[in-house]
Motif scaffolding. Structure first.
Motif, PDB file in Angstrom:
ATOM      1  N   GLU A  56       0.815  -1.069  -0.067  1.00 22.46           N
ATOM      2  CA  GLU A  56      -0.021   0.232   0.126  1.00 22.46           C
ATOM      3  C   GLU A  56       1.058   1.244  -0.183  1.00 22.46           C
ATOM      4  OE1 GLU A  56      -3.476   0.578  -0.038  1.00 22.46           O
ATOM      5  OE2 GLU A  56      -3.770  -1.707  -0.103  1.00 22.46           O
ATOM      6  N   GLU A  57       0.492   2.261  -0.853  1.00 25.07           N
ATOM      7  CA  GLU A  57       1.089   3.351  -0.877  1.00 25.07           C
ATOM      8  C   GLU A  57       1.222   4.148   0.581  1.00 25.07           C
ATOM      9  OE1 GLU A  57      -0.149   6.247  -3.989  1.00 25.07           O
ATOM     10  OE2 GLU A  57       0.198   4.739  -5.517  1.00 25.07           O
ATOM     11  N   CYS A  58      -0.053   4.146   1.462  1.00 27.79           N
ATOM     12  CA  CYS A  58      -0.207   4.641   2.566  1.00 27.79           C
ATOM     13  C   CYS A  58      -0.624   3.789   3.519  1.00 27.79           C
ATOM     14  CB  CYS A  58      -1.080   5.902   2.420  1.00 27.79           C
ATOM     15  SG  CYS A  58      -1.219   6.798   4.152  1.00 27.79           S
ATOM     16  N   SER A  59       0.043   3.411   4.575  1.00 22.61           N
ATOM     17  CA  SER A  59      -0.292   2.174   5.450  1.00 22.61           C
ATOM     18  C   SER A  59      -0.560   2.818   6.809  1.00 22.61           C
ATOM     19  CB  SER A  59       0.754   1.143   5.322  1.00 22.61           C
ATOM     20  OG  SER A  59       2.039   1.803   6.000  1.00 22.61           O
ATOM     21  N   VAL A  60      -0.468   3.867   7.178  1.00 21.97           N
ATOM     22  CA  VAL A  60      -0.859   4.316   8.642  1.00 21.97           C
ATOM     23  C   VAL A  60      -2.169   4.521   8.823  1.00 21.97           C
ATOM     24  CG1 VAL A  60      -0.388   6.006  10.356  1.00 21.97           C
ATOM     25  CG2 VAL A  60       1.397   5.406   8.804  1.00 21.97           C
ATOM     26  N   VAL A  61      -2.897   3.644   9.596  1.00 25.00           N
ATOM     27  CA  VAL A  61      -4.204   3.851  10.066  1.00 25.00           C
ATOM     28  C   VAL A  61      -4.368   4.956  11.297  1.00 25.00           C
ATOM     29  CG1 VAL A  61      -6.368   2.938  10.670  1.00 25.00           C
ATOM     30  CG2 VAL A  61      -4.710   1.762   9.123  1.00 25.00           C
ATOM     31  N   HIS A  62      -3.447   4.748  12.271  1.00 26.30           N
ATOM     32  CA  HIS A  62      -3.467   5.372  13.553  1.00 26.30           C
ATOM     33  C   HIS A  62      -2.284   5.354  14.281  1.00 26.30           C
ATOM     34  CE1 HIS A  62      -6.199   7.828  16.364  1.00 26.30           C
ATOM     35  NE2 HIS A  62      -5.077   7.288  17.205  1.00 26.30           N
ATOM     36  N   ALA A  63      -1.635   6.424  14.597  1.00 25.94           N
ATOM     37  CA  ALA A  63      -0.443   6.424  15.459  1.00 25.94           C
ATOM     38  C   ALA A  63      -0.484   7.239  16.893  1.00 25.94           C
ATOM     39  CB  ALA A  63       0.771   6.998  14.630  1.00 25.94           C
ATOM     40  N   LEU A  64      -0.042   6.587  17.916  1.00 22.86           N
ATOM     41  CA  LEU A  64      -0.077   7.235  19.350  1.00 22.86           C
ATOM     42  C   LEU A  64       1.457   7.024  19.553  1.00 22.86           C
ATOM     43  CD1 LEU A  64      -1.772   8.056  21.671  1.00 22.86           C
ATOM     44  CD2 LEU A  64      -1.361   5.816  22.479  1.00 22.86           C
ATOM     45  N   ILE A  65       2.032   8.315  19.823  1.00 17.32           N
ATOM     46  CA  ILE A  65       3.489   8.412  20.176  1.00 17.32           C
ATOM     47  C   ILE A  65       3.516   9.244  21.510  1.00 17.32           C
ATOM     48  CG2 ILE A  65       5.638   9.494  19.578  1.00 17.32           C
ATOM     49  CD1 ILE A  65       4.884   9.186  16.574  1.00 17.32           C
ATOM     50  N   SER A  66       4.069   8.809  22.428  1.00 17.73           N
ATOM     51  CA  SER A  66       4.255   9.262  23.821  1.00 17.73           C
ATOM     52  C   SER A  66       3.173   9.688  24.462  1.00 17.73           C
ATOM     53  CB  SER A  66       5.344  10.497  23.713  1.00 17.73           C
ATOM     54  OG  SER A  66       6.587   9.824  23.160  1.00 17.73           O
ATOM     55  N   GLY A  67       1.877   8.971  24.196  1.00 17.63           N
ATOM     56  CA  GLY A  67       0.860   9.536  24.870  1.00 17.63           C
ATOM     57  C   GLY A  67      -0.306  10.320  24.129  1.00 17.63           C
ATOM     58  N   GLN A  68       0.106  10.586  22.623  1.00 18.66           N
ATOM     59  CA  GLN A  68      -0.340  11.600  22.071  1.00 18.66           C
ATOM     60  C   GLN A  68      -0.885  11.239  20.612  1.00 18.66           C
ATOM     61  OE1 GLN A  68      -1.598  14.810  22.992  1.00 18.66           O
ATOM     62  NE2 GLN A  68      -0.705  14.259  25.268  1.00 18.66           N
ATOM     63  N   ASP A  69      -1.891  11.560  20.074  1.00 17.97           N
ATOM     64  CA  ASP A  69      -2.366  11.130  18.680  1.00 17.97           C
ATOM     65  C   ASP A  69      -1.174  11.718  17.890  1.00 17.97           C
ATOM     66  OD1 ASP A  69      -4.199   9.155  19.278  1.00 17.97           O
ATOM     67  OD2 ASP A  69      -5.893  10.741  19.353  1.00 17.97           O
TER      68      ASP A  69
END
Length: 289
Positions: A56-69
């Motif tokens: 897939e060209e874009c694969s990120v559905v959701h990301a949480l980094i250090s407690g933040q979206d």
């Protein structure tokens, strides 16, 4: 939606486990990712939900980094359609709520949880297959309707609505359980993501017809059916009933005519009697003068 499978413990080196989610088009689906068995601090975690297909060209559905979206790399298709359960994060529940699912969301998703202490390592991962399905309505079987030709055929029709995915439609001769080819099969897609199906069947008319229309939804393992059974009747009795109906009609008609004739006769007698009585009175008056 329906959820199958068990929880995966949050331990280093855990094998990727696959879960299956079945949701209805237009509903919200919860993709499960639960990490148990160790103390977690959100500021040290990175949680990625992504499409498992690496092509897939874009694969990120959701990301949480250090407690933040983190929405900077989120695919456009999932913008404003994903949520984590904030009251569950510290308990290791990183499940994702996907809003208003549609046919294009039928994919395999991967949840990856990384912990950063002295070095970054994967402490949990899960794989979720999202399938869409919706039960069809109970089929409505209509007919038989005799065709306006000399073939001696009749037509049955069968309809069912609001299901997903496309169904398998079977016409069955129940006298020997053989399948019959449909004369017509139309599957209509609706804006809410569901389908309606309409099918017709033409068969030779007989006194022992037993016809079944069956709608199969493979994902839900559902098979809904409607049946027609022709009651065997004797042509003689049917014809006799028709004759009796005719006789009864003629008898009632004759009785009506007789009644009218009798009534007219009575009226004639009464008129004659009144006329004679009046004439006799007039004669007596004339004699007295």
């Amino acid at each position: 939606h329906l959820f199958f499978s068990s929880l995966t413990f949050c331990l280093v080196g855990v094998a990727l486990e696959e879960k299956i989610i079945v949701s209805k088009p237009g509903d919200n689906a919860t993709l499960s990712c639960i990490c148990q068995g160790r103390e977690l601090h959100l500021k040290n975690l990175r949680v990625y939900w992504q499409i498992a297909d690496d092509q897939e060209e874009c694969s990120v559905v959701h990301a949480l980094i250090s407690g933040q979206d983190n929405k900077s790399e989120q695919c456009v298709h999932f913008k404003n359609r994903t949520q984590l359960f904030w009251d569950r994060l510290e308990n290791g529940d990183f499940s994702l709520l996907l809003l208003n699912v549609s046919q294009s969301d039928e994919r395999t998703y991967k949840c990856v949880v990384l912990q950063k202490t002295e070095y970054t390592r994967v402490i949990h991962q899960a794989k979720v297959v999202l399938s869409l399905a919706a039960s069809y309505s109970q089929p409505i079987l209509s007919g038989p309707i005799r065709n306006n030709d000399s073939t001696g055929e009749v037509t049955f029709s069968c309809r069912s609505d609001n299901g997903y995915p496309k169904p398998n439609v079977y016409w069955i001769n129940k006298t020997d359980n053989s399948r019959l080819p449909p004369s017509e099969l139309n599957i209509i897609f609706h804006t809410d993501g569901t389908y309606s199906v309409f099918s017709t069947l033409k068969v030779k008319a007989s006194s022992t017809m037993q016809i079944e229309c069956s709608i199969e939804n493979k994902i839900l393992q559902e098979n809904l059916s409607a049946n027609y059974t022709q009651q065997k009747q004797s042509n003689g009795s049917s014809t006799e009933s028709h004759k009796n109906l005719k006789k009864n009609g003629l008898g009632a008609q004759a009785a009506g005519i007789v009644s009218i004739v009798v009534l007219l006769g009575l009226l004639a007698v009464l008129t004659c009697w009144l006329w004679r009585r009046r004439s006799s009175k007039l004669a007596s008056y004339t004699g007295n003068e």
